[in-house]
Motif scaffolding. Structure first.
Motif, PDB file in Angstrom:
ATOM      1  N   GLU A 122      28.169 -25.040   8.885  1.00 55.39           N
ATOM      2  CA  GLU A 122      29.481 -24.521   8.493  1.00 55.39           C
ATOM      3  C   GLU A 122      29.510 -23.001   8.422  1.00 55.39           C
ATOM      4  O   GLU A 122      30.503 -22.382   8.784  1.00 55.39           O
ATOM      5  CB  GLU A 122      29.884 -25.089   7.123  1.00 55.39           C
ATOM      6  N   ASP A 123      28.422 -22.387   7.962  1.00 56.97           N
ATOM      7  CA  ASP A 123      28.372 -20.935   7.839  1.00 56.97           C
ATOM      8  C   ASP A 123      28.305 -20.240   9.195  1.00 56.97           C
ATOM      9  O   ASP A 123      28.624 -19.063   9.311  1.00 56.97           O
ATOM     10  CB  ASP A 123      27.163 -20.508   6.993  1.00 56.97           C
ATOM     11  N   GLU A 124      27.878 -20.954  10.218  1.00 57.41           N
ATOM     12  CA  GLU A 124      27.739 -20.395  11.566  1.00 57.41           C
ATOM     13  C   GLU A 124      28.955 -20.659  12.440  1.00 57.41           C
ATOM     14  O   GLU A 124      29.090 -20.059  13.512  1.00 57.41           O
ATOM     15  CB  GLU A 124      26.543 -21.031  12.279  1.00 57.41           C
ATOM     16  N   SER A 146      18.479 -20.360  13.195  1.00 58.38           N
ATOM     17  CA  SER A 146      19.110 -19.036  13.233  1.00 58.38           C
ATOM     18  C   SER A 146      20.164 -18.904  12.143  1.00 58.38           C
ATOM     19  O   SER A 146      20.358 -17.816  11.588  1.00 58.38           O
ATOM     20  CB  SER A 146      19.713 -18.748  14.614  1.00 58.38           C
ATOM     21  N   GLY A 147      20.824 -20.004  11.809  1.00 51.74           N
ATOM     22  CA  GLY A 147      21.802 -19.977  10.724  1.00 51.74           C
ATOM     23  C   GLY A 147      21.151 -19.704   9.379  1.00 51.74           C
ATOM     24  O   GLY A 147      21.668 -18.940   8.564  1.00 51.74           O
ATOM     25  N   LEU A 148      19.983 -20.303   9.157  1.00 48.62           N
ATOM     26  CA  LEU A 148      19.252 -20.062   7.915  1.00 48.62           C
ATOM     27  C   LEU A 148      18.764 -18.622   7.863  1.00 48.62           C
ATOM     28  O   LEU A 148      18.832 -17.965   6.813  1.00 48.62           O
ATOM     29  CB  LEU A 148      18.083 -21.039   7.781  1.00 48.62           C
ATOM     30  N   ALA A 149      18.314 -18.104   8.982  1.00 50.57           N
ATOM     31  CA  ALA A 149      17.866 -16.701   9.040  1.00 50.57           C
ATOM     32  C   ALA A 149      19.029 -15.760   8.723  1.00 50.57           C
ATOM     33  O   ALA A 149      18.857 -14.770   7.997  1.00 50.57           O
ATOM     34  CB  ALA A 149      17.278 -16.386  10.409  1.00 50.57           C
ATOM     35  N   THR A 150      20.208 -16.079   9.223  1.00 51.10           N
ATOM     36  CA  THR A 150      21.385 -15.256   8.946  1.00 51.10           C
ATOM     37  C   THR A 150      21.751 -15.308   7.468  1.00 51.10           C
ATOM     38  O   THR A 150      22.076 -14.278   6.866  1.00 51.10           O
ATOM     39  CB  THR A 150      22.576 -15.714   9.812  1.00 51.10           C
ATOM     40  N   LEU A 151      21.703 -16.501   6.871  1.00 49.98           N
ATOM     41  CA  LEU A 151      21.977 -16.615   5.430  1.00 49.98           C
ATOM     42  C   LEU A 151      20.986 -15.781   4.622  1.00 49.98           C
ATOM     43  O   LEU A 151      21.371 -15.073   3.686  1.00 49.98           O
ATOM     44  CB  LEU A 151      21.918 -18.075   4.983  1.00 49.98           C
ATOM     45  N   ASN A 152      19.699 -15.851   4.980  1.00 46.33           N
ATOM     46  CA  ASN A 152      18.685 -15.068   4.275  1.00 46.33           C
ATOM     47  C   ASN A 152      18.905 -13.568   4.459  1.00 46.33           C
ATOM     48  O   ASN A 152      18.732 -12.789   3.515  1.00 46.33           O
ATOM     49  CB  ASN A 152      17.276 -15.469   4.718  1.00 46.33           C
ATOM     50  N   ALA A 153      19.305 -13.149   5.650  1.00 48.57           N
ATOM     51  CA  ALA A 153      19.582 -11.731   5.905  1.00 48.57           C
ATOM     52  C   ALA A 153      20.788 -11.266   5.090  1.00 48.57           C
ATOM     53  O   ALA A 153      20.774 -10.164   4.523  1.00 48.57           O
ATOM     54  CB  ALA A 153      19.821 -11.497   7.393  1.00 48.57           C
ATOM     55  N   ARG A 154      21.820 -12.109   5.026  1.00 46.20           N
ATOM     56  CA  ARG A 154      22.998 -11.761   4.215  1.00 46.20           C
ATOM     57  C   ARG A 154      22.630 -11.636   2.746  1.00 46.20           C
ATOM     58  O   ARG A 154      23.102 -10.728   2.052  1.00 46.20           O
ATOM     59  CB  ARG A 154      24.096 -12.810   4.402  1.00 46.20           C
ATOM     60  N   ARG A 188      22.968  -8.269   0.431  1.00 47.49           N
ATOM     61  CA  ARG A 188      23.751  -8.233  -0.818  1.00 47.49           C
ATOM     62  C   ARG A 188      22.870  -7.796  -1.993  1.00 47.49           C
ATOM     63  O   ARG A 188      23.325  -7.099  -2.896  1.00 47.49           O
ATOM     64  CB  ARG A 188      24.402  -9.585  -1.104  1.00 47.49           C
ATOM     65  N   ARG A 189      21.594  -8.193  -1.989  1.00 46.94           N
ATOM     66  CA  ARG A 189      20.680  -7.746  -3.054  1.00 46.94           C
ATOM     67  C   ARG A 189      20.456  -6.234  -2.975  1.00 46.94           C
ATOM     68  O   ARG A 189      20.394  -5.569  -4.009  1.00 46.94           O
ATOM     69  CB  ARG A 189      19.361  -8.509  -2.978  1.00 46.94           C
ATOM     70  N   ARG A 190      20.346  -5.702  -1.754  1.00 48.25           N
ATOM     71  CA  ARG A 190      20.224  -4.247  -1.591  1.00 48.25           C
ATOM     72  C   ARG A 190      21.491  -3.555  -2.074  1.00 48.25           C
ATOM     73  O   ARG A 190      21.429  -2.518  -2.753  1.00 48.25           O
ATOM     74  CB  ARG A 190      19.931  -3.876  -0.132  1.00 48.25           C
ATOM     75  N   ARG A 243      23.824 -21.736  -1.105  1.00 44.44           N
ATOM     76  CA  ARG A 243      23.829 -22.221   0.282  1.00 44.44           C
ATOM     77  C   ARG A 243      22.400 -22.387   0.795  1.00 44.44           C
ATOM     78  O   ARG A 243      22.069 -23.368   1.440  1.00 44.44           O
ATOM     79  CB  ARG A 243      24.602 -21.268   1.202  1.00 44.44           C
ATOM     80  N   ILE A 244      21.552 -21.408   0.505  1.00 47.80           N
ATOM     81  CA  ILE A 244      20.162 -21.449   0.975  1.00 47.80           C
ATOM     82  C   ILE A 244      19.389 -22.559   0.274  1.00 47.80           C
ATOM     83  O   ILE A 244      18.620 -23.291   0.915  1.00 47.80           O
ATOM     84  CB  ILE A 244      19.496 -20.073   0.786  1.00 47.80           C
TER      85      ILE A 244
END
Length: 165
Positions: A117-119, A32-40, A44-46, A77-78
């Protein structure tokens, strides 16, 4: 001296901010942390695409620079993300991703989950593995007592339960 301002090839002045620092630790993340990083990163790209559609004002250039810096940070991070498989952990030893029930010295039961750490959000009981509490818990066995070294004191915690959600 920092190179915050650089010239693009077409002669327009653009801003490039220094990169945000990356953690020196391995970037352990939950799924879920990786999914959140990808969503962020997608968000940011949008944001960047929308900013580039606006007039070429200094405020826009500053916002573009901040957004580009955020994108570089998230991409880093990803690219360094490690998603440990909880199926590879022993169920009676605290490891990354574990949800741990502990009893404090004053007989208070608390639950913590060791996440990336990001979560991390200590108020919600989400603990980074490199935090003092994460370090105290990692590797502890069911039923053992660990010392949580806080800045002002040390607290003993008894490991009551270990789960891998």
């Amino acid at each position: 001296m920092s190179k915050a301002f650089t010239k693009e090839e077409d002669g327009d002045e653009s801003i490039r901010l220094d990169d945000l620092p990356q953690s020196p630790h391995p970037n352990l993340v939950t799924p879920s942390g990786l999914a959140t990083l990808n969503a962020r990163l997608s968000e940011r790209r949008r944001d960047l695409a929308k900013l580039k559609e606006t007039p070429d004002a200094f405020d826009t250039k500053q916002a573009v620079a901040v957004t580009e810096r955020d994108i570089r940070f998230l991409e880093g991070r990803i690219s360094r993300a490690i998603v440990p498989d909880p199926k590879n952990h022993q169920t009676d030893i605290v490891a990354f991703g574990a949800e741990v029930d502990v009893m404090t010295e004053d007989d208070t039961r608390r639950t913590f989950r060791i996440v990336g750490e990001d979560e991390a959000d200590p108020v919600q009981g989400l603990i980074a593995p490199y935090s003092p509490l994460g370090v105290a818990l990692l590797g502890a066995e069911l039923g053992s007592i660990v010392e949580w070294r806080k800045p002002a004191s040390t607290v003993d915690l008894e490991i009551l339960a270990i789960r891998f959600p």
